[in-house]
Motif scaffolding. Structure first.
Motif, PDB file in Angstrom:
ATOM      1  N   LEU A   1      87.346   5.112  37.342  1.00 38.82           N
ATOM      2  CA  LEU A   1      87.350   4.881  36.062  1.00 38.82           C
ATOM      3  C   LEU A   1      88.493   5.770  35.284  1.00 38.82           C
ATOM      4  CD1 LEU A   1      83.545   5.491  34.875  1.00 38.82           C
ATOM      5  CD2 LEU A   1      84.775   3.406  34.999  1.00 38.82           C
ATOM      6  N   PRO A   2      89.151   5.199  34.296  1.00 38.85           N
ATOM      7  CA  PRO A   2      90.426   5.937  33.507  1.00 38.85           C
ATOM      8  C   PRO A   2      89.881   7.283  33.221  1.00 38.85           C
ATOM      9  CG  PRO A   2      89.308   3.854  32.143  1.00 38.85           C
ATOM     10  CD  PRO A   2      88.833   3.988  33.636  1.00 38.85           C
ATOM     11  N   VAL A   3      90.497   8.215  33.268  1.00 39.47           N
ATOM     12  CA  VAL A   3      90.165   9.572  32.766  1.00 39.47           C
ATOM     13  C   VAL A   3      91.181  10.022  31.726  1.00 39.47           C
ATOM     14  CG1 VAL A   3      89.877  12.073  33.652  1.00 39.47           C
ATOM     15  CG2 VAL A   3      89.143  10.083  35.136  1.00 39.47           C
ATOM     16  N   SER A   4      90.622  10.381  30.699  1.00 35.49           N
ATOM     17  CA  SER A   4      91.497  11.004  29.474  1.00 35.49           C
ATOM     18  C   SER A   4      91.365  12.457  29.408  1.00 35.49           C
ATOM     19  CB  SER A   4      91.275  10.338  28.318  1.00 35.49           C
ATOM     20  OG  SER A   4      90.033  10.629  27.689  1.00 35.49           O
ATOM     21  N   TYR A   5      92.366  13.237  29.012  1.00 33.86           N
ATOM     22  CA  TYR A   5      92.336  14.676  28.704  1.00 33.86           C
ATOM     23  C   TYR A   5      92.387  15.090  27.376  1.00 33.86           C
ATOM     24  CZ  TYR A   5      92.607  14.464  33.764  1.00 33.86           C
ATOM     25  OH  TYR A   5      92.176  14.304  35.380  1.00 33.86           O
ATOM     26  N   GLN A   6      91.476  15.536  26.502  1.00 37.42           N
ATOM     27  CA  GLN A   6      91.484  15.989  25.135  1.00 37.42           C
ATOM     28  C   GLN A   6      91.282  17.662  25.054  1.00 37.42           C
ATOM     29  OE1 GLN A   6      92.263  13.316  23.250  1.00 37.42           O
ATOM     30  NE2 GLN A   6      92.136  11.727  24.569  1.00 37.42           N
ATOM     31  N   VAL A   7      91.878  17.779  23.879  1.00 35.01           N
ATOM     32  CA  VAL A   7      91.547  18.880  23.248  1.00 35.01           C
ATOM     33  C   VAL A   7      90.065  18.937  22.442  1.00 35.01           C
ATOM     34  CG1 VAL A   7      92.380  21.041  21.498  1.00 35.01           C
ATOM     35  CG2 VAL A   7      93.966  19.751  23.176  1.00 35.01           C
ATOM     36  N   GLN A   8      89.291  19.980  22.444  1.00 33.40           N
ATOM     37  CA  GLN A   8      88.027  19.782  21.957  1.00 33.40           C
ATOM     38  C   GLN A   8      87.950  19.190  20.436  1.00 33.40           C
ATOM     39  OE1 GLN A   8      85.780  23.385  22.334  1.00 33.40           O
ATOM     40  NE2 GLN A   8      84.027  22.810  21.139  1.00 33.40           N
ATOM     41  N   ASP A   9      88.792  19.555  19.587  1.00 31.88           N
ATOM     42  CA  ASP A   9      88.792  18.949  18.259  1.00 31.88           C
ATOM     43  C   ASP A   9      89.047  17.506  17.976  1.00 31.88           C
ATOM     44  OD1 ASP A   9      88.187  21.589  17.221  1.00 31.88           O
ATOM     45  OD2 ASP A   9      90.109  22.167  16.758  1.00 31.88           O
ATOM     46  N   ASP A  10      89.746  17.015  19.262  1.00 29.41           N
ATOM     47  CA  ASP A  10      90.366  15.608  19.070  1.00 29.41           C
ATOM     48  C   ASP A  10      89.311  14.476  19.998  1.00 29.41           C
ATOM     49  OD1 ASP A  10      92.368  16.526  17.422  1.00 29.41           O
ATOM     50  OD2 ASP A  10      93.517  16.762  19.342  1.00 29.41           O
ATOM     51  N   ALA A  11      88.281  15.275  20.618  1.00 29.69           N
ATOM     52  CA  ALA A  11      87.753  14.472  21.657  1.00 29.69           C
ATOM     53  C   ALA A  11      86.389  13.920  20.948  1.00 29.69           C
ATOM     54  CB  ALA A  11      87.096  15.413  22.674  1.00 29.69           C
ATOM     55  N   HIS A  12      85.868  12.892  21.811  1.00 30.87           N
ATOM     56  CA  HIS A  12      84.488  12.129  21.497  1.00 30.87           C
ATOM     57  C   HIS A  12      83.502  13.393  21.846  1.00 30.87           C
ATOM     58  CE1 HIS A  12      87.047   8.659  22.811  1.00 30.87           C
ATOM     59  NE2 HIS A  12      86.122   8.023  21.730  1.00 30.87           N
ATOM     60  N   PRO A  13      82.612  13.382  20.877  1.00 34.50           N
ATOM     61  CA  PRO A  13      81.452  14.148  21.024  1.00 34.50           C
ATOM     62  C   PRO A  13      80.557  14.026  22.138  1.00 34.50           C
ATOM     63  CG  PRO A  13      80.930  12.843  19.386  1.00 34.50           C
ATOM     64  CD  PRO A  13      82.157  12.208  19.741  1.00 34.50           C
ATOM     65  N   LEU A  14      80.619  15.022  23.337  1.00 37.93           N
ATOM     66  CA  LEU A  14      79.677  14.746  24.398  1.00 37.93           C
ATOM     67  C   LEU A  14      78.434  15.484  24.180  1.00 37.93           C
ATOM     68  CD1 LEU A  14      82.345  15.889  27.021  1.00 37.93           C
ATOM     69  CD2 LEU A  14      81.599  13.714  26.518  1.00 37.93           C
ATOM     70  N   PRO A  15      77.363  14.957  24.919  1.00 40.06           N
ATOM     71  CA  PRO A  15      75.990  15.622  24.429  1.00 40.06           C
ATOM     72  C   PRO A  15      75.884  17.105  24.588  1.00 40.06           C
ATOM     73  CG  PRO A  15      75.901  13.992  25.961  1.00 40.06           C
ATOM     74  CD  PRO A  15      77.282  14.136  25.947  1.00 40.06           C
TER      75      PRO A  15
END
Length: 503
Positions: free
Chosen positions: A98-112
């Motif tokens: 699967l494609p993997v993206s790397y984000q900073v917390q403020d810019d990321a999708h909300p994880l559970p």
């Protein structure tokens, strides 16, 4: 109405159940991903880079995986250093790439997020705990938990210790800061020991104080001892003189963590090194955190026993570099705010551009400017700054002499001047000679002919060739050791230039 209410509650429970299931599935998936990554990169590196504040999760209806880091530094280091490992882990756990993206917390999708502490990450950052798993020991809380202030009279409370949060982080100290934070969080379980080295005045003592204070706050009840190697030596000799070795050993070997500054002080002291080795072994066997600092890499501390050097190298070794100009500006601003002064930006620039070698000198320069302003009854401005730092700047900009380059290179490589200037072409002499010529050309302002004559009566073309060779090493970003037992050429030059005061 009662029937309607009961029906609506039933619908709410039915809707809540799938959400709970999805949350549980997400945490199970994250736990599996974290385990798979840890297996590939090892527990030490996993604890450092994936332990605190880093999340992994499936996003976009299962179409991609996202790695969420607390800041850009962690994001970039994880992406450049572990992208292949993460991709392999994803393929193993999910069954396909699967494609993997790397984000900073403020810019990321909300994880559970966990609904209760029992579903949060373990203290070691490995995986979320399932219901019924044992909670982390109370003596090892995470960095996010409340941290009480040490009680008066507790170790280290006699004076105000500097916190890690006060440390101004720059490119030359990012790895050291990350390692220090992880040592505080894990209490030595991610890696042990932590060995911090760097030149004089670069913030080693500040970082050690922050670690010691952070350990006491993050792990209430943990007995943290913070000493210098000189204090350890003097205590050992006094115990020998008074036949009280048992008490000395009991005090140093029964602590939960030990922080030792200026470890290079142990050099040439064979009996003290033997005692420190036994202390180190006793603490390591008990799982106590060990944090050490020195002005040199363990392998470069003269007359340090191999037994100690190998143990110092057995954990995490990080180097603090001289701050770049932007970091120096940030340090001046920070030190000014700690003194309640908003330093004007032109003065910040003036100090940062002219005081380059260490954090300690920056702090001293700022203190001198503030003192002059106070004594003269004038505001902090450029006129006061130039007056206060006139002598400091005059000494700083003095030209580096050829003999200074010779001395620095000979000390670093442990050579004598005759060998450096000899006709020998063996690598252990030829490579240091090339570096000396490069540094002489860069910092001494001497001509090719002058440099050639000084280093063994060589002609100008030899010096030009040496300079070209070193520039080639730097352009190739050579990361392999230049000579057996030494760092790569980039780190060697950084050390030499720091010793010349030209960093």
């Amino acid at each position: 109405m009662a029937g309607a209410t009961g029906k609506s509650k039933g619908i709410e429970r039915q809707a809540a159940a799938p959400r709970a299931d999805r949350t549980a599935d997400a945490f199970a998936m994250e736990g599996a991903l974290r385990d798979a990554v840890a297996e590939r990169i090892g527990e030490n590196r996993f604890g450092l880079w994936f332990g605190e504040g880093v999340r992994l999760g499936v996003v976009g209806d299962g179409a991609a995986v996202e790695v969420v880091a607390p800041n850009a530094f962690f994001r970039d280091r994880i992406k450049t250093g572990f992208a292949a490992n993460v991709a392999e882990a994803v393929a193993e756990v999910i069954g396909r790439a699967l494609p993997v993206s790397y984000q900073v917390q403020d810019d990321a999708h909300p994880l559970p997020e966990a609904d209760a502490p029992a579903e949060g990450p373990d203290a070691d950052g490995r995986r979320p705990r399932a219901a019924g798993d044992k909670a982390a020991p109370a003596s090892r809380p995470t960095m996010d938990q409340p941290r009480p202030t040490p009680a008066p009279g507790a170790p280290g409370s006699a004076r105000v210790l500097r916190k890690l949060d006060d440390f101004v982080v720059g490119p030359g100290s990012q790895l050291g800061y990350a390692a220090a934070r992880e040592m505080v969080r894990s209490g030595g379980r991610s890696f042990n020991p932590l060995f911090i080295h760097g030149g004089v005045g670069l913030g080693k003592t500040h970082m050690l104080e922050g670690i010691a204070l952070g350990l006491r706050q993050a792990h209430p009840g943990l007995n943290v001892m913070h000493v210098t190697a000189e204090s350890f030596t003097n205590g050992f000799l006094e115990a020998m003189r008074t036949s009280s070795l048992s008490g000395f050993r009991g005090r140093h070997r029964n602590v939960g963590a030990i922080v030792v500054d200026d470890v290079h002080f142990l050099a040439s002291k064979r009996a003290t090194q033997e005692e420190f080795l036994h202390t180190f072994n006793a603490l390591a066997e008990r799982g106590a955190a060990i944090i050490l600092a020195s002005d040199q890499h363990p392998r470069k501390i003269a007359k340090l026993t191999d037994e100690l050097a190998t143990r110092f190298l057995g954990g995490m070794v990080v180097k603090l570099e001289s701050p770049d100009v932007e970091t120096r500006k940030a340090i001046v601003r920070s030190k000014g705010k700690l003194r309640g002064v908003d330093v004007p930006e032109p003065v910040v620039d003036f100090i940062a551009q002219n005081v380059k070698s260490s954090v300690r000198e920056l702090e001293g320069a700022l203190q001198s400017v503030l003192a002059h302003a106070s004594l003269m009854g004038r505001p902090v401005g450029m006129a006061v700054a130039k007056t206060a730092l006139r002598e400091t700047i005059r000494c700083t900009v003095q030209s580096v002499a050829l003999r200074d380059v010779e001395k620095a290179v000979c000390q670093f490589f442990q050579l004598d001047a005759d060998g450096l200037k000899s006709d020998s072409r063996v690598r252990t002499l030829a490579y240091p000679r090339m570096l000396a010529m490069y540094l002489a050309r860069k910092h001494a302002g001497a001509s090719y002919s002058e440099i050639g004559r000084y280093f063994g009566g060589r002609n100008h073309s030899t010096v030009m060739s040496a300079e070209k060779k070193v520039v080639g090493w730097l352009k190739n970003d050579a990361r392999d050791p230049l000579l057996p037992g030494f760092d790569n050429v980039i780190d060697i030059l950084a050390d030499l230039e720091s010793n010349l005061g030209a960093a």
